[in-house]
Structure formats: C-alpha cells, structure tokens
Scaffold this motif. Sequence first.
Motif, mmCIF file in Angstrom:
data_model
loop_
_atom_site.group_PDB
_atom_site.id
_atom_site.type_symbol
_atom_site.label_atom_id
_atom_site.label_comp_id
_atom_site.label_asym_id
_atom_site.label_seq_id
_atom_site.Cartn_x
_atom_site.Cartn_y
_atom_site.Cartn_z
ATOM 1 N N PHE A 118 3.435 78.953 22.035
ATOM 2 C CA PHE A 118 4.832 78.720 21.706
ATOM 3 C C PHE A 118 5.156 79.492 20.436
ATOM 4 C CE2 PHE A 118 4.384 75.617 24.879
ATOM 5 C CZ PHE A 118 5.650 75.232 25.287
ATOM 6 N N VAL A 126 12.822 75.352 15.670
ATOM 7 C CA VAL A 126 12.619 74.979 17.075
ATOM 8 C C VAL A 126 13.965 74.632 17.704
ATOM 9 C CG1 VAL A 126 11.426 73.414 18.648
ATOM 10 C CG2 VAL A 126 10.355 74.057 16.480
ATOM 11 N N THR A 130 13.269 75.036 23.877
ATOM 12 C CA THR A 130 11.824 75.157 23.681
ATOM 13 C C THR A 130 11.161 73.786 23.760
ATOM 14 O OG1 THR A 130 12.190 77.075 22.255
ATOM 15 C CG2 THR A 130 10.026 76.041 22.151
ATOM 16 N N ARG A 131 11.848 72.758 23.253
ATOM 17 C CA ARG A 131 11.316 71.392 23.370
ATOM 18 C C ARG A 131 11.150 71.000 24.836
ATOM 19 N NH1 ARG A 131 15.115 70.363 19.078
ATOM 20 N NH2 ARG A 131 14.071 69.746 17.134
ATOM 21 N N TRP A 134 8.113 72.575 26.261
ATOM 22 C CA TRP A 134 6.921 71.886 25.754
ATOM 23 C C TRP A 134 6.647 70.628 26.577
ATOM 24 C CZ3 TRP A 134 3.530 73.056 21.707
ATOM 25 C CH2 TRP A 134 2.645 72.041 21.339
ATOM 26 N N GLU A 135 7.687 69.892 26.894
ATOM 27 C CA GLU A 135 7.519 68.677 27.693
ATOM 28 C C GLU A 135 7.012 69.014 29.094
ATOM 29 O OE1 GLU A 135 11.216 66.611 27.603
ATOM 30 O OE2 GLU A 135 11.160 66.300 25.435
ATOM 31 N N ALA A 138 3.389 69.613 28.701
ATOM 32 C CA ALA A 138 2.692 68.359 28.439
ATOM 33 C C ALA A 138 2.513 67.554 29.720
ATOM 34 C CB ALA A 138 3.457 67.545 27.399
ATOM 35 N N ARG A 144 -1.867 74.157 24.551
ATOM 36 C CA ARG A 144 -0.815 74.878 23.837
ATOM 37 C C ARG A 144 -1.223 75.133 22.392
ATOM 38 N NH1 ARG A 144 2.258 69.880 25.109
ATOM 39 N NH2 ARG A 144 0.250 69.509 26.116
ATOM 40 N N ILE A 146 0.774 77.024 18.669
ATOM 41 C CA ILE A 146 2.059 77.435 18.104
ATOM 42 C C ILE A 146 1.830 78.612 17.168
ATOM 43 C CG2 ILE A 146 4.038 76.695 16.728
ATOM 44 C CD1 ILE A 146 3.041 73.760 17.609
ATOM 45 N N CYS A 165 7.876 71.607 13.691
ATOM 46 C CA CYS A 165 7.072 71.695 14.915
ATOM 47 C C CYS A 165 6.341 70.385 15.177
ATOM 48 C CB CYS A 165 6.069 72.843 14.813
ATOM 49 S SG CYS A 165 6.793 74.502 14.916
ATOM 50 N N PHE A 169 7.092 68.585 18.546
ATOM 51 C CA PHE A 169 6.032 68.688 19.549
ATOM 52 C C PHE A 169 4.968 67.599 19.438
ATOM 53 C CE2 PHE A 169 6.884 73.483 18.963
ATOM 54 C CZ PHE A 169 7.958 73.437 19.828
ATOM 55 N N VAL A 177 -0.470 68.351 15.544
ATOM 56 C CA VAL A 177 0.135 69.658 15.326
ATOM 57 C C VAL A 177 -0.075 70.020 13.860
ATOM 58 C CG1 VAL A 177 2.259 71.020 15.441
ATOM 59 C CG2 VAL A 177 1.863 69.188 17.103
#
Length: 735
Positions: A118, A126, A130-131, A134-135, A138, A144, A146, A165, A169, A177
């Motif tokens: 990412f 962010v 993009t969120r 990410w989901e 996941a 993943r 960053i 982030c 995330f 993270v």
Amino acid sequence: MGDKANAHPGAAGRATAADHPASVRNVVLVGHRGAGKTTLVEALALTAGAVNRAGRVEDGGTVSDFDDIEHRQQRSVQLSLVPVGWDGVKINLLDTPGYADFVGELRAGLRAADAALFVVSAADGVDGSTRLVWEECAAVGMPRAIVITHLEAARADFEETVRSCAAAFGGDDPDAVLPLYLPLRGTPGPDGHAPVTGLTGLLSRTLFDYASGQREESEPGAGERAGIEEARNRLIEGIIAESEDETLMDRYLGGAEIDVTTLVADLERAVARGSFFPVLAAAPAADGARQGLGTVELLELITRGFPTPLERAAPQVTDPAGDGRELKPCDPDGPLVAEVVKTSSDPYVGRVCLVRVFSGTLRPDDTVHVLGHGLTGPGRRGGPAHESDERVGALSAPFGKQQRALTHCVAGDLACVAKLSRAETGDTLSAKDDPLLMEPWELPDPLLPLAIEAHSNADEDRLSQGLARLVAEDPTMRLEQNPDTHQLVLWCLGEAHADVALERLRTRYGVQVDVVAHRVPLRETFAARAAGRGRHVKQSGGHGQFAICEIEVEPLPGGSGIEFVDKVVGGSVPRQFVPSVEKGVRAQAAKGVAAGYPLIDVRVTLLDGKAHSVDSSDAAFQTAGALALREAAADARINLLEPVAEVTVLIGDDYVGTVMSDLSGRRGRVLGTEQAGGGRTSIRAEVPEIEIGRYAVDLRSLSHGTARFHRAYARHEPMPAQVADRLRKETPGRG
C-alpha cells in the motif's frame, strides 16, 4: 529483512522464467492516484538492475511505457506487470491504477498477487478508497505492507503519516502497523526543510545513508541512538505480540535482550501470515544515483517477508459438469489451471493475455482448453459462456513496450501469452483433456451509461467488432442494445473509464463514435376510462376495405401489461376478425398513442363493430383496431410512466445526511437505513432512473470516492406532470 547489518545481497538484474514457485513473489501495488506507485516500480527496477540510470530498459523504452493513453492522460489506466530479479527471486510487480474508474484493473491485480504494497503519500495521507481496498485484502487474509512516499514534499510528515496509517489500517490493534525504519534527515536548507537522506534501521540500530547515491551503512552516534530507542522498543513489542513463541514476551518483560535474528524471523513470519504490517519509506533515486532511498530495504522485505505462491491456498475449481476438484497448492506437476487476469490488443501480435498459473506448468505451443463464465449479476461477467481449444503462442515477460521470451511459466508465476484469440479476461486455461473452471473474482457493476452511435457508415462496419474486443478486454464494461430505446449503450464505471473506452475505439480499433443523450425507457398509460371508434372504409374500385370497431380502454394496476377482452355480441364483428382487432391494438400500443412510448397497463375491451361480407379483411380490422385506440387516446389524459430503480447506497456514517438529502433532491423516496459495520450505513431508496443517469459520478464526488451503490429496476410509475411537460418540450415531435 533489509535491517540486518550485512543484508545487501546485490541485484539479480533481469527476471527470467522461474523454475519453482518458491523463487517467485507476486506483489500488487495499491494506492490513490498520485501516491507514486509507478515511480516506485521504476525505482525498484533501477535498484534491481533491470533499467539503467536514465530509467531506460536495455532494448529501448522506459519501464512505464505501458500504454499511449497513459502518456497522453498522464495517469495509469490499466494493470501493468514489471518483473525484476533480486537475490535469486523473481518479483512480479503489479502496478495498478489509483483512479476509482479503473477498479477492475485493481481487482485483477489483487487476484494475481499473493501480497500487497500500500503506497501512501506523506503529503496527502490515506484516502477513503484506499481504506476500502485494505478491507478487501483483510477479508481474504492477504499479507500487506505500507510504503510511505513523497518524503521530499514540504508538508510531508513521516511520523504523522505512520499514525494515520495505524488508525486507518490497524483496526483494533494499531500496534500491528509500525515502522521498521525512521527517516534520516540531512542539513536543513534555506527554507528550514531538512531533506531525507537515509534510513535508520530500528532492529539493527544501523544507519543506511543514500546521500551518495549508493546505500552506505554506519553505526549511529550516541545522540542518534537515544532517539530511536522508544520506536525500537515499540516495534519489538509489536513483533513479540505476533510471535508463535509464547515465552518471548515474558523474557522481554523480564529484561532479557532478544536476539535480532529471532526478531527478524518472527517479523517475517508475521508479515507472511498477514498479522503484522510493517511501514517503510521509499523515494526515487536522485539524478545519477544507482539506488533510490529505501528500495533495497523494500526488495528485501518482498523476498524475505512476503509469502511464496506455495503458501496460497489452491483455487476452487470445478469440471464442466460443475463437480468440485481438489488441487494441491501451486503444484508445478499438477493439472494445468491458469487464469487470464488481463487481455490487451497489440497492433503487431494481436490479442495478448496476462496469465497467472495456479497449478501445472504452461509452455509455448501447448494446446489448452479455454473456458469462460456466462454469469450475470453483481460482480459477474455478462458475456456468454464460451469454450474452445487453442494453441498457446509465445510466452513472454513484459517490460515497458518490450516482450522478453520465456521458455515456460511455472505454477505461481505470471506470463503474457500470445495468440489466444478467443480468450477473455477471467477465462480459465486448462489441459485439453482435463478442462477445469475457476470461480470468477468479484467485479463492480458499471453504472454510468454512455449512448453511442457510429460517426459514419465506415465506422458502422467496424463498430461491432471494436466494441466486442473492448468488452472482452475489460469485463467492467457492459454493452447493451436497448430493445426499447434502440440505443447502443456502453455501461462504464465513470467518466474517465468512458473517455478511455472512446479513445481506445478511435486509436486502437479505428472506430469514430458520437456520444448522444442516453434515454430511459418511458411508457404511456391511460389515466382514466376512455372510448374510441375505429372506422376504416375505402371504396376506390376493385376490392374495397371495410372494418369498424368500437372499444373501451381502462387503466390497470402497474405490471399488468396489455389485456384484451372480447365482449362483442350478435356477431357484429365476425369471430375470425376479433384476433385482427387485437393485433392492431397491440401494434399501436407498442408504437405509443401520445408521446411515442409503448402503452402498458390497460384493458382494451372490444364492444361492437361492423363488417362487410366482401370487403372486410384481416388487414382492415387491424387498421381499425389501431385507429380506435388512437381515437380513445385523443380524448383522454395520458400519463407518462418512468422507470423507478431501487437503489442501495453503502456510505460512511459521516456522509449519510448529505447522501439522503441528495436522493430527496432526485425525487427519491428513502425506504430505510441500517448499520453495515465498519462505520458505514446502508441506505435503501427508490429513485426515478431519469434522475440517476450520472449518479455514479455524483455519488463519488459527494463521498470523496468512498461510497458504493447498486441499482435494480423496480417498476414503472406515473411521472409528475411538470416533469412530463418539460420532457415533451425537450423532445418535440417524438411519436
């Protein structure tokens, strides 16, 4: 993992065909537009020795020379593969567009990859889209990491970007993270901004200085060492929390020094497992430099921390009869199962397919069975089911505009395949004598209609072939020949998607089209009971025509269609001509009686009529039936009916009020809302379709790209009088 004091293995240069899945890494780069994904790919290729310092590949062109449209529009519009070699590992870098209109290319990249990078801009942070990606990752447990870019920007803040982030995330565990490195800053300039010249490795307490254009390692001074201990301790605690060794935390809390080798091994396992998400920093090489900041560390993370294709579960496959089949994960000696993740057209080679091999080994000149889905609906492809046997052409690895020949493509690897003339994106390739089919990946519904017409007769001849190829290459487009409006409609994901489609038609397939206003399929109906008399009498010498009929028309509930009732008594209309009257009525109803739209939801009752023993005929009574319906409409109030769609919007809680207000402004009726989890709300509403032609574009603007919606036809219902009057004025002479 790039944080060991002696961890600089040297570049392996140009990637060739992999001999085993263990020596392959498939990585997709994800991030919003402008985050620097393509620049990062070029920087990694430079560090790996695949390009020279000018960013040129050895045989001409640049690594980003993927499509002429991308150069003209200055943005990525399609999935691109760049294979590089590092430390004996082939890394397939999959660069995806950051613009929401090309989410189909992103989904293809996610399908082909085993891990995701990412890319987040330190200047922009962010974004909501993009969120959402990410989901998605996941949900399937994809590993993943960053990468923070644009550290050179005046407003860049590495520490604040890391915190954002972690908030975006990290979910319930923001300590999953954490950065592996901290930026090393040089001397501040006249504006007070200190450039980032290197990185500080937290685990090894080593400085990696890129100021000279080549990574140089050194030990930090006492002052520098003190500054990294807090971040280092937090990183160690985060790694230990993910460790499979349950005694490690007790030892650490007891004051024991945990060996760096143990920490790195646990870190690599946690990253590959998808439970820890390291944060790195990267920047392109300066002029004349051989390595970009953080690129060595990133390549080492990919080769050591990201999983091999062997660690990915085998895909679900069925035989043509629909029976499931068990496969070993990524077995080079197993039955051939490969998937076309992208198709494109080359003016010299023809159709080129980017293929991910999941099982078996693909070789040039193999004969493969091509099997495609014929599924429709949300997330499915709309084309017909198809299958054929085709001979595989040359295998190659793309690099810019060049294609480098491969001798084979082993399970877990990707390659471009030439001369599969019937293969489409999403098709499964398998052995000729053992056909198999993979479950398709989910795709968004195209919800922006683009009505087009051929610009000239010459374009008309090429249009159908060009559109067929376009839709075969991009399954997020849908082609419709609307039977009601007789328009040719190309459904797209957004305006940028539509622009690219039109440009490809023009430049790639030589088809010039005109965009016309999209029309929704309106209907007409009677607002009240009415009567009409149809008289068709002609005597002009020879065989005459004689038919008279009287009808009554009354409105019916929505969805009733056209109902015809015969109530003639005494034989005033002979039995053989009653079907003729009905045929004439239905033909006129299909043409419309007021504004030229089909008439629906009425009952037409034949009450009486007259016939002539010689001059009456089937054609005469058809004409009389049509005239009777038109006369009834002339003295009646006719309602225009518009299609109403049931719309479901999935939106962040912060935008619920804005979206509901917008729906009301579109004459929508909100049916209800419910919490969808993750800070989002699902809104159900009924909205006239004429009001949501551009909703795909408008909703994206309202929600900053974070909302999704689905629409489905509900029914036709009367259009408000003022709207109907305005529509009649805008389309004079219709009917």
